[in-house]
Scaffold this motif. Structure first.
Motif, PDB file in Angstrom:
ATOM      1  N   MET A   1      -5.002  -2.220  -6.216  1.00 16.89           N
ATOM      2  CA  MET A   1      -4.103  -3.355  -6.024  1.00 16.89           C
ATOM      3  C   MET A   1      -3.140  -3.045  -4.877  1.00 16.89           C
ATOM      4  N   PHE A   2      -2.983  -3.967  -3.953  1.00 13.17           N
ATOM      5  CA  PHE A   2      -2.113  -3.748  -2.815  1.00 13.17           C
ATOM      6  C   PHE A   2      -0.695  -4.248  -3.109  1.00 13.17           C
ATOM      7  N   PHE A   3       0.239  -3.815  -2.267  1.00 11.56           N
ATOM      8  CA  PHE A   3       1.605  -4.317  -2.357  1.00 11.56           C
ATOM      9  C   PHE A   3       2.085  -4.636  -0.947  1.00 11.56           C
ATOM     10  N   VAL A   4       3.058  -5.524  -0.852  1.00  3.20           N
ATOM     11  CA  VAL A   4       3.756  -5.812   0.399  1.00  3.20           C
ATOM     12  C   VAL A   4       5.235  -5.886   0.080  1.00  3.20           C
ATOM     13  N   GLU A   5       6.032  -5.128   0.815  1.00 10.40           N
ATOM     14  CA  GLU A   5       7.483  -5.165   0.645  1.00 10.40           C
ATOM     15  C   GLU A   5       8.118  -5.540   1.978  1.00 10.40           C
ATOM     16  N   ALA A   6       8.941  -6.580   1.953  1.00 11.13           N
ATOM     17  CA  ALA A   6       9.643  -7.016   3.159  1.00 11.13           C
ATOM     18  C   ALA A   6      10.979  -6.292   3.269  1.00 11.13           C
ATOM     19  N   LEU A   7      11.301  -5.870   4.487  1.00 13.18           N
ATOM     20  CA  LEU A   7      12.600  -5.274   4.773  1.00 13.18           C
ATOM     21  C   LEU A   7      13.316  -6.186   5.760  1.00 13.18           C
TER      22      LEU A   7
ATOM     23  N   ARG B   1      -2.203   2.566  -3.516  1.00 18.61           N
ATOM     24  CA  ARG B   1      -1.647   3.565  -4.436  1.00 18.61           C
ATOM     25  C   ARG B   1      -1.124   4.793  -3.713  1.00 18.61           C
ATOM     26  N   HIS B   2      -1.742   5.132  -2.582  1.00 19.73           N
ATOM     27  CA  HIS B   2      -1.414   6.409  -1.954  1.00 19.73           C
ATOM     28  C   HIS B   2      -0.840   6.302  -0.541  1.00 19.73           C
ATOM     29  N   ALA B   3      -1.240   5.293   0.204  1.00 25.24           N
ATOM     30  CA  ALA B   3      -0.855   5.213   1.617  1.00 25.24           C
ATOM     31  C   ALA B   3      -0.436   3.799   1.985  1.00 25.24           C
ATOM     32  N   ALA B   4       0.286   3.703   3.094  1.00 27.70           N
ATOM     33  CA  ALA B   4       0.818   2.410   3.515  1.00 27.70           C
ATOM     34  C   ALA B   4       0.871   2.302   5.022  1.00 27.70           C
TER      35      ALA B   4
ATOM     36  N   TYR C   1       0.158   4.560   8.916  1.00 27.22           N
ATOM     37  CA  TYR C   1       0.126   3.843  10.203  1.00 27.22           C
ATOM     38  C   TYR C   1       1.447   3.114  10.428  1.00 27.22           C
ATOM     39  N   VAL C   2       1.851   3.095  11.663  1.00 22.72           N
ATOM     40  CA  VAL C   2       2.967   2.261  12.115  1.00 22.72           C
ATOM     41  C   VAL C   2       2.396   1.314  13.148  1.00 22.72           C
TER      42      VAL C   2
ATOM     43  N   ARG D   1      -8.460   1.952   7.986  1.00 17.99           N
ATOM     44  CA  ARG D   1      -8.454   2.004   6.530  1.00 17.99           C
ATOM     45  C   ARG D   1      -7.093   2.510   6.079  1.00 17.99           C
ATOM     46  N   VAL D   2      -6.346   1.661   5.411  1.00 23.63           N
ATOM     47  CA  VAL D   2      -4.999   2.013   4.967  1.00 23.63           C
ATOM     48  C   VAL D   2      -5.049   2.817   3.690  1.00 23.63           C
ATOM     49  N   ASP D   3      -5.848   2.374   2.744  1.00 22.43           N
ATOM     50  CA  ASP D   3      -5.998   3.039   1.449  1.00 22.43           C
ATOM     51  C   ASP D   3      -7.352   2.620   0.872  1.00 22.43           C
TER      52      ASP D   3
END
Length: 467
Positions: free
Chosen positions: A1-7, A22-25, A50-51, A97-99
């Motif tokens: 399951m992915f997540f997105v958090e806005a700053l 779960r592990h990387a973003a 990754y940035v 590949r992010v995760d």
């Protein structure tokens, strides 16, 4: 399951994003103050792999280069962007590949800039979110005039095609997550709402509901002045911003404040407009720390001019520093906190000016007082109607045009009070007799003041409250 958090960077009207599994973003369009991003990743116990930049930004200094350095992340920047640092160039269709099961795909979306790139986050092969930067925004698109005037129409047409490409390639339920559009002047119009999807934009966005010629004509007609500091942001981002320094600035006593004013430097009082009007250091300017500090201070101050900050507490200075580094004002020359009485030397007198409402202005006019009404709103705001007989100088032009304000007591207003307070402080510093109208513009007609339409130069109908 992915997540997105806005700053959010509310003062600038922008958002950055941390997205992953779960592990990387991955971090999209990071702010200059990267400690916020690092803290968010730590809370979720994910590694920043990754940035990513959607484009070389014109409205804020990126933290991307420094974040990639300290996190060890791969730095992805559109291949067409001319930059002076090592990065991974990204072209259309590039994927990472992010995760597990989570892929980020680059989609070329020229328009806001020639090299602009959006990114689709795909989970198990299906689109989940679109990071659209300055391309497709909520109800609008990013403005196309920030790169080169000769390219503006060409980029506007590209913006139309890019928005349609996103709509064609992504499903209706894909969330649209733009960087601009929450008050940013990088938006071609101010967005309404906080969230959207491809499906919603398909129904409401001009780029998706109008033909290209109509869209281009409307967008070009609606473009307003670009904040002056934007000219500094692109080059700073292309060169590679230096790490920021948020350590407390040097302490200024009353003598140093006086010396800096005498040298022509800016002394900026971050207190509320109410407190400033009642009592302030003569010659200082009022930019509320809780307002759009970074936008308006960076827009008005001559670039590179030393600035000394005044506030009630060290925490307020620290908050202001954080906002200002986002637009390249990296180090205040000095700062003072505590009791404002300590900011002036013995024997010197503080300055002040009255605040008023539109009803007070109406009464002053009825008495026949010699008043000058100064409207510091933007052109688009004034186009909706203005107080009959008022003088118009937009806030961002006022510092260089104070000599054009007619003689007399100046009653200065904007749409709500914040910009009027800035303008009043600028005029007060020159010795003008000024009154800051701290009121919503809707109250002008309710107070009995006549509004005029610039299109017809005739009075507008009275509001129901006035009838």
């Amino acid at each position: 399951m992915f997540f997105v958090e806005a700053l959010e960077s509310k003062g600038l009207g922008n958002r950055s994003y941390l997205a992953g599994g779960r592990h990387a973003a991955v971090v999209i369009d990071p702010p200059r103050d990267i400690d916020r991003v690092i803290a968010a990743a730590a809370r979720r116990a994910v590694r920043i792999a990754y940035v990513v930049e959607t484009h070389v930004h014109n409205d804020y200094v990126t933290g991307g280069l420094e974040l990639a350095r300290v996190s060890g992340a791969e730095y992805l920047v559109p291949a067409g962007a001319s930059v002076a640092f090592a990065r991974t160039p990204v072209a259309d269709g590039h994927t990472v590949r992010v995760d597990e099961g989570l892929v980020l795909r680059a989609i070329a979306t020229p328009g806001h800039t020639p090299h602009h790139t959006a990114y689709a986050l795909e989970e198990e092969g299906r689109g989940a979110a679109a990071f659209t930067g300055g391309s497709l925004l909520i109800g609008t698109v990013g403005r196309p005039d920030l790169v080169e005037p000769r390219l503006t129409e060409q980029l506007a047409r590209a913006q139309h095609a890019s928005a349609r490409r996103l709509a064609d390639e992504l499903d209706d339920d894909v969330e649209v997550l733009p960087t601009h559009g929450f008050g940013s002047f990088c938006s071609s119009a101010q967005a309404e709402g906080e969230t959207t999807t491809i499906g919603k934009e398909r129904e409401t966005n001009d780029a998706l509901t109008r033909d290209v010629d109509t869209f281009v004509a409307r967008i070009l007609a609606g473009l307003e002045d670009v904040p002056a500091y934007y000219a500094q942001m692109g080059p700073a981002n292309a060169a590679g911003p230096a790490p920021l320094d948020l350590t407390p600035p040097k302490r200024a006593d009353a003598g140093e404040i006086a010396c800096r004013l005498a040298a022509g430097e800016w002394v900026v009082d971050l207190r509320s407009r109410v407190a400033f009007a009642e009592w302030h250091v003569a010659g200082s300017f009022n930019f509320e720390g809780d307002g759009k500090l970074a936008t308006y201070l960076a827009w008005l101050i001559p670039w590179g001019k030393p600035v000394t900050l005044l506030a009630g507490t060290p925490e307020q200075i620290a908050k202001a520093q954080r906002e200002l580094v986002r637009v390249g004002i990296d180090r205040p020359a000095a700062a003072a906190t505590g009791d404002p009485a300590d900011w002036i030397s013995a024997g010197e007198q503080p300055a002040s000016f009255p605040r008023a409402r539109f009803a007070d202005l109406a009464e002053a006019r009825e008495r026949g007082d010699d008043v000058v009404v100064l409207d510091v709103r933007r052109d688009s705001e004034r186009a909706g109607g203005f107080i009959d007989g008022s003088v118009h100088i937009p806030i961002h032009e006022l510092h260089g045009r104070t000599g054009e304000v007619p003689h007399g007591a100046v009653w200065v207003h904007c749409a709500g009070g914040m910009r009027a307070a800035i303008a009043a402080s600028l005029l007060d510093a020159t010795g003008r007799d000024v009154v800051a109208v701290d009121d919503a513009f809707d109250a002008a007609t309710e107070a009995g003041l006549t509004l005029t339409s610039p299109a017809t130069d005739r009075p507008l109908p009275a509001s129901p409250a006035r009838k």
